[in-house]
Design an enzyme around this catalytic site. Structure first.
Site, PDB file in Angstrom:
ATOM      1  CE  LYS A 112      -0.430   7.827  -4.329  1.00 56.50           C
ATOM      2  NZ  LYS A 112      -0.114   7.419  -5.736  1.00 56.50           N
ATOM      3  CG  HIS A 114       0.376  10.206  -1.056  1.00 58.28           C
ATOM      4  ND1 HIS A 114       0.393   9.194  -0.829  1.00 58.28           N
ATOM      5  CD2 HIS A 114       0.842  10.099  -2.855  1.00 58.28           C
ATOM      6  CE1 HIS A 114       1.413   8.543  -1.428  1.00 58.28           C
ATOM      7  NE2 HIS A 114       1.320   8.470  -2.046  1.00 58.28           N
TER       8      HIS A 114
END
Length: 232
Positions: A112, A114
């Protein structure tokens, strides 16, 4: 070490209870099925069909009981994406219900970029980590999990699975002389706890049986004689 509640059932009885539960739930089926290895198997075990709260909760109880009976010591549980994620979560919940509260974590298939970022979700990996998955085929997910756990500075100590197929794995396109479980034990140096094994399926057919059990039993026996391993 897991040591909570009343004494767990004896391993043989626990395995037979699990096989009956898997058959009743439609998770364990008999017929003719093509495996990832290209073999025609007389049975198929699809843990993805533990697909409601009741069945998943019962499955978690079986894992917890098998772990207690094994005596394996661990500090937290880890679920490899994807099937291992709900297994790790529900087993952690069941252990907590029984009085043994342990952290759990899992990984994403893709990092991921963010928020918290990274590939790991849940509690920080630390101490002795138990990996929980449904079955073990080639062992790819386990090796990936081991690398993640070690990179975090923790120790992958054991693997818990629902069913040990007790059959030869494939290496370089050929049948090896060991199973994936034997590889994990001998080459990776980890303990393995399984709720049931192929031998337990054969015992179920021989003792309890299903409709038309004899032909199914004979096909299962022939499959084990051709692809099975010894020494587990």
């Amino acid at each position: 070490m897991v040591d909570v509640g009343a004494p767990p059932p004896e391993p043989g009885r626990l395995a037979q209870d699990f096989v009956r539960f898997a058959v009743a739930s439609g998770v364990l089926r008999f017929g003719e099925f093509k495996t990832k290895a290209g073999r025609l198997s007389p049975y198929f075990f699809d843990a993805g069909l533990f697909d409601d709260g009741s069945k998943l909760g019962r499955l978690a109880q079986f894992y917890a009981q098998a772990l207690r009976a094994s005596g394996i010591g661990f500090d937290m549980v880890f679920g490899p994406a994807y099937k291992g994620i709900p297994l790790a979560a529900t087993v952690a919940m069941e252990l907590a219900r029984q009085g043994r509260n342990v952290p759990f974590a899992y990984n994403r298939k893709e990092a991921k970029d963010h928020g918290e970022g990274g590939t790991l979700v849940g509690a920080p990996l630390a101490g002795r980590v138990l990996i929980i998955d449904d079955v073990l085929s080639a062992g790819t997910a386990v090796r990936e999990s081991i690398a993640l756990i070690r990179a975090a500075g923790a120790t992958p100590c054991a693997l818990a699975i629902a069913l040990d197929r007790q059959e030869k794995t494939i290496e370089n396109g050929r049948d090896a002389e060991h199973s994936a479980v034997q590889y994990v034990r001998r080459q990776l140096g980890m303990q393995v706890c399984s709720i049931a094994q192929l031998a337990d399926l054969l015992l179920h057919l021989a003792q309890d049986g299903i409709g038309g059990a004899r032909p199914v039993y004979e096909k299962m026996l022939a499959y084990r004689q051709r692809y099975g391993v010894s020494g587990e």
